[in-house]
Design a protein around this motif. Structure first.
Motif, mmCIF file in Angstrom:
data_model
loop_
_atom_site.group_PDB
_atom_site.id
_atom_site.type_symbol
_atom_site.label_atom_id
_atom_site.label_comp_id
_atom_site.label_asym_id
_atom_site.label_seq_id
_atom_site.Cartn_x
_atom_site.Cartn_y
_atom_site.Cartn_z
ATOM 1 N N GLU A 1 0.854 -1.172 0.000
ATOM 2 C CA GLU A 1 0.000 0.000 0.000
ATOM 3 C C GLU A 1 0.896 1.230 0.000
ATOM 4 O O GLU A 1 1.810 1.336 0.819
ATOM 5 N N GLN B 1 0.370 7.453 -1.074
ATOM 6 C CA GLN B 1 -0.662 8.141 -1.838
ATOM 7 C C GLN B 1 -1.160 7.199 -2.927
ATOM 8 O O GLN B 1 -0.392 6.390 -3.454
ATOM 9 N N PRO B 2 -2.439 7.288 -3.314
ATOM 10 C CA PRO B 2 -2.930 6.433 -4.398
ATOM 11 C C PRO B 2 -2.101 6.603 -5.666
ATOM 12 O O PRO B 2 -1.630 7.696 -5.970
ATOM 13 N N SER C 1 -5.194 3.396 -7.753
ATOM 14 C CA SER C 1 -5.289 2.441 -6.654
ATOM 15 C C SER C 1 -4.301 2.817 -5.569
ATOM 16 O O SER C 1 -3.247 3.385 -5.844
ATOM 17 N N ARG C 2 -4.614 2.444 -4.350
ATOM 18 C CA ARG C 2 -3.655 2.698 -3.272
ATOM 19 C C ARG C 2 -2.611 1.600 -3.187
ATOM 20 O O ARG C 2 -1.699 1.673 -2.367
#
Length: 248
Positions: free
Chosen positions: A63, A66-67, A78-79
């Motif tokens: 993850e 930031q996306p 997407s993250r």
């Protein structure tokens, strides 16, 4: 040595020494996403998901702070981000011995998928559509099956689905979190996949899909289907590759 007693000749090798990916051999993938329709990761060219250290290639899915903007395949950002490298336009070969020593992340729940696989070199044109065009998954690993390594040969046999002993095998033992060696020995009329030196799948189809040059790919991804990532835990996850070698 080959079965006929003559030695294999090395045509490609990377031991992932140093601190940088050798871009004379590898191209990071940035054109696709991986995962399910609702939880997916963007492939990006970034040290966060593709790095070399300690004598290993590191491919991660994680993850991001930031996306990821501009996610490919017409997907919203997407993250999650993931790493994949290939030898696209740099190296391909028809027939030979392809081998990698790999450790995928320890996990026993759905969410992660990894692969060491070959894809037809697009410089050698084929009008056939996938799966008739061919794909050689030397190994795919799924975190929902923590002790299995699954080879899959995609060609005309796919029209009848997975056929253990023909185009796939579901009995090859390779524990996650441990180093395992995956090998393909490929000739004009035979493909054999070995896991830690043990024969896992033999295919004698002599299908035209396997009569051309293929590139190499290494992938760390989020899972799909029954192995889809729930969005909770498991990340970051990193696959380590000790070496990739090819002979002819």
């Amino acid at each position: 040595m080959k079965s006929d007693g003559t030695p294999w000749q090395c045509t490609f090798s990377d031991n992932f020494d140093g601190i940088n990916l050798d871009r004379s051999k590898w191209v990071p993938q940035t054109n696709f996403v991986n995962g399910s329709n609702t939880v997916y990761a963007c492939y990006i060219d970034d040290p966060a998901v593709i790095s070399v250290s300690g004598g290993n290639l590191n491919l991660s899915v994680k993850e991001m702070p930031q996306p990821v903007a501009g996610c490919p395949s017409n997907r919203a950002g997407s993250r999650y981000a993931a790493g994949q490298i290939t030898t696209y336009y740099l190296f391909s070969q028809k027939y030979g011995r392809f081998e990698a020593r790999i450790k995928v992340p320890l996990a026993s729940a759905p969410g992660l998928q990894e692969a060491f696989w070959l894809w037809p070199d697009v410089r050698y044109h084929s009008t056939a559509l996938w799966p008739l065009s061919g794909e050689i998954d030397i190994v795919e690993t799924y975190s929902q099956h923590p002790s299995l390594a699954i080879p899959f040969l995609h060609y005309s046999a796919d029209l009848l689905g997975p056929q253990p002993g023909v185009n796939t095998a579901w009995t090859c033992v390779a524990n996650r979190g441990e180093w395992n060696t995956y090998t393909l020995e490929w000739t004009a009329n035979r493909l054999e996949v070995l896991v830690n030196g043990q024969s896992c799948l033999v295919n004698n189809s002599n299908d035209s899909a396997f009569d051309k040059r293929y590139i190499i790919a290494l992938t760390q991804a989020l899972g799909t289907g029954a192995n889809a990532y729930s969005g909770v835990g498991m990340l970051p996850a990193t696959t380590q590759v000790d070496y990739v070698r090819v002979w002819q």
